[in-house]
Design an enzyme around this catalytic site. Sequence first.
Site, mmCIF file in Angstrom:
data_model
loop_
_atom_site.group_PDB
_atom_site.id
_atom_site.type_symbol
_atom_site.label_atom_id
_atom_site.label_comp_id
_atom_site.label_asym_id
_atom_site.label_seq_id
_atom_site.Cartn_x
_atom_site.Cartn_y
_atom_site.Cartn_z
ATOM 1 N N CYS A 115 0.816 -1.217 0.000
ATOM 2 C CA CYS A 115 0.000 0.000 0.000
ATOM 3 C C CYS A 115 0.850 1.267 0.000
ATOM 4 C CB CYS A 115 -0.963 -0.022 1.179
ATOM 5 S SG CYS A 115 -2.141 -1.381 1.017
ATOM 6 N N HIS A 255 -3.426 7.096 1.970
ATOM 7 C CA HIS A 255 -3.787 5.785 1.427
ATOM 8 C C HIS A 255 -5.156 5.386 1.969
ATOM 9 C CE1 HIS A 255 -3.833 1.616 0.485
ATOM 10 N NE2 HIS A 255 -3.739 1.253 1.749
ATOM 11 N N ASN A 285 -9.949 -0.620 -0.892
ATOM 12 C CA ASN A 285 -8.496 -0.460 -0.861
ATOM 13 C C ASN A 285 -7.919 -1.048 -2.154
ATOM 14 O OD1 ASN A 285 -5.762 -0.580 -0.433
ATOM 15 N ND2 ASN A 285 -5.885 -1.496 1.605
HETATM 16 C C1 LIG Z 1 -10.095 -5.564 9.010
HETATM 17 C C2 LIG Z 1 -10.790 -4.572 9.932
HETATM 18 C C3 LIG Z 1 -11.807 -3.786 9.154
HETATM 19 C C4 LIG Z 1 -11.509 -5.341 11.022
HETATM 20 O O1 LIG Z 1 -12.162 -4.435 11.853
HETATM 21 P P1 LIG Z 1 -12.135 -4.606 13.429
HETATM 22 O O2 LIG Z 1 -13.043 -3.597 13.998
HETATM 23 O O3 LIG Z 1 -10.688 -4.604 13.833
HETATM 24 O O4 LIG Z 1 -12.763 -6.016 13.574
HETATM 25 P P2 LIG Z 1 -12.106 -7.323 14.226
HETATM 26 O O5 LIG Z 1 -10.991 -7.807 13.365
HETATM 27 O O6 LIG Z 1 -11.796 -6.997 15.649
HETATM 28 O O7 LIG Z 1 -13.284 -8.302 14.124
HETATM 29 C C5 LIG Z 1 -14.456 -8.113 14.896
HETATM 30 C C6 LIG Z 1 -15.431 -9.202 14.573
HETATM 31 O O8 LIG Z 1 -15.954 -8.986 13.254
HETATM 32 C C7 LIG Z 1 -15.832 -10.182 12.498
HETATM 33 N N1 LIG Z 1 -15.659 -9.851 11.102
HETATM 34 C C8 LIG Z 1 -14.473 -9.674 10.439
HETATM 35 N N2 LIG Z 1 -14.742 -9.400 9.164
HETATM 36 C C9 LIG Z 1 -16.076 -9.368 9.026
HETATM 37 C C10 LIG Z 1 -16.926 -9.125 7.946
HETATM 38 N N3 LIG Z 1 -16.482 -8.834 6.721
HETATM 39 N N4 LIG Z 1 -18.256 -9.147 8.170
HETATM 40 C C11 LIG Z 1 -18.763 -9.417 9.384
HETATM 41 N N5 LIG Z 1 -17.992 -9.678 10.447
HETATM 42 C C12 LIG Z 1 -16.658 -9.638 10.261
HETATM 43 C C13 LIG Z 1 -14.646 -10.878 13.088
HETATM 44 O O9 LIG Z 1 -14.704 -12.245 12.788
HETATM 45 C C14 LIG Z 1 -14.807 -10.587 14.560
HETATM 46 O O10 LIG Z 1 -15.768 -11.478 15.062
HETATM 47 P P3 LIG Z 1 -15.541 -12.123 16.494
HETATM 48 O O11 LIG Z 1 -15.509 -10.980 17.462
HETATM 49 O O12 LIG Z 1 -16.731 -13.001 16.633
HETATM 50 O O13 LIG Z 1 -14.238 -12.862 16.408
HETATM 51 C C15 LIG Z 1 -9.773 -3.630 10.582
HETATM 52 O O14 LIG Z 1 -8.986 -4.317 11.515
HETATM 53 C C16 LIG Z 1 -8.873 -3.000 9.594
HETATM 54 O O15 LIG Z 1 -9.310 -2.221 8.752
HETATM 55 N N6 LIG Z 1 -7.555 -3.229 9.692
HETATM 56 C C17 LIG Z 1 -6.602 -2.658 8.822
HETATM 57 C C18 LIG Z 1 -6.730 -3.298 7.509
HETATM 58 C C19 LIG Z 1 -5.993 -2.584 6.456
HETATM 59 O O16 LIG Z 1 -6.076 -1.402 6.369
HETATM 60 N N7 LIG Z 1 -5.284 -3.333 5.631
HETATM 61 C C20 LIG Z 1 -4.575 -2.807 4.544
HETATM 62 C C21 LIG Z 1 -3.250 -2.355 4.984
HETATM 63 S S1 LIG Z 1 -2.777 -0.890 4.404
#
Ligand SMILES: CC(C)(COP(=O)(O)OP(=O)(O)OC[C@H]1O[C@@H](n2cnc3c(N)ncnc32)[C@H](O)[C@@H]1OP(=O)(O)O)[C@@H](O)C(=O)NCCC(=O)NCCS
Length: 333
Positions: A115, A255, A285
């Site tokens: 990214c 980004h 993204n």
């Molecule tokens: C991926 C992301 C959106 C997840 O959001 P979050 O608020 O951290 O959510 P969590 O990972 O804590 O997951 C919370 C719950 O939602 C669930 N979940 C994850 N993806 C899901 C989806 N698409 N739909 C529904 N539920 C989902 C998880 O399984 C978890 O369930 P659990 O509590 O029963 O285990 C977030 O961590 C993120 O954006 N991270 C950075 C990613 C990124 O930018 N990547 C590119 C790098 S530049």
Amino acid sequence: MSKIRAKITSLGRYVPGRVMTNADLAKLVDTSDEWIRTRTGISERHVVEKGTPTSDLAVAAAREALERRGVAASEVDLIIVATVTPDMVFPATACIVEDKLGATRAWGFDISAACSGFLYALTMGAQFIETGAHKKVLVIGADVMTSILDYTDRTTCVLFGDGAGAVLLEPSEDGHGILDFYHEVDGSGRSHLHMPAGGSAMPVSHETVEQRLHYVRQDGSQVFKYAVRKFVDASRTVLQRNDFTPEDVDCFVAHQANARIIDSARERLGLPEEKVVKNIHRYGNTTAATIPLALGTALDEKRIKDGDLVLLASVGAGFTVGAVLARWSAFGW
Ligand SMILES: CC(C)(COP(=O)(O)OP(=O)(O)OC[C@H]1O[C@@H](n2cnc3c(N)ncnc32)[C@H](O)[C@@H]1OP(=O)(O)O)[C@@H](O)C(=O)NCCC(=O)NCCS
């Protein structure tokens, strides 16, 4: 003799016509439009027809950038393609782009910084202008993320889309242009966001395919925390060492990984919402393409004008970090 500065003199974009909405994804995995929108800010993303190579998107964006500036492909000196989804392991996608574009005089190479790829490529391209070695450098960020997404993994497949953006760098005649850059890598974070198989460490085999190891794997919360911290640190570093404060920034183009990451960085930097560009709701993204796509959105919305101080920032797999500071020079849009 005053230093030669590199400036962006044109921009082009390409996203595939096919749109995948959150509702479409909810048919594939256990997710919902509400979850995706509130956790990420994404409503839809553009996706290629299966089998479309990254070079096709890169060439379309590059053509638009060249046409807008009235520059022939044969005038380009160097093509840098930032991507984590190259057409193939080798040759470099830049070689394929050179051929498809007809940029017969150019040399080129790819940059793998996920990214942060576009900002790494921008910094790299600027060096060739600043040394006087080149006059026309095409910097392209392009990714077909759908080619490496696991559509059984709801934690990753909802986040990404396909797209490309390209800028032309030329020597500046008005003193405007790229003022400074700041980059970091922290390889100790490499397992938080990666594609385990397909490289020399784990060549593709029946087992890797069966175990779905040739897809994006991510520990979202680790990436989230690191990203928020580093967007802010890198931005502050590049501003401070040029005697600017966040208040001096006219436009912040970050980004587009997650709207919440952008919001938190914005708050910590103390920037008002109107100075921050967000288009993640439309594209998701797109990895190396988000920054040129967001610059395009800022230009569409007339949010960058001549002389503005523009701060670009990124964090990506690796981990990789980038911040680029530019004094904007307007071009026909
Ligand atoms: C991926 C992301 C959106 C997840 O959001 P979050 O608020 O951290 O959510 P969590 O990972 O804590 O997951 C919370 C719950 O939602 C669930 N979940 C994850 N993806 C899901 C989806 N698409 N739909 C529904 N539920 C989902 C998880 O399984 C978890 O369930 P659990 O509590 O029963 O285990 C977030 O961590 C993120 O954006 N991270 C950075 C990613 C990124 O930018 N990547 C590119 C790098 S530049």
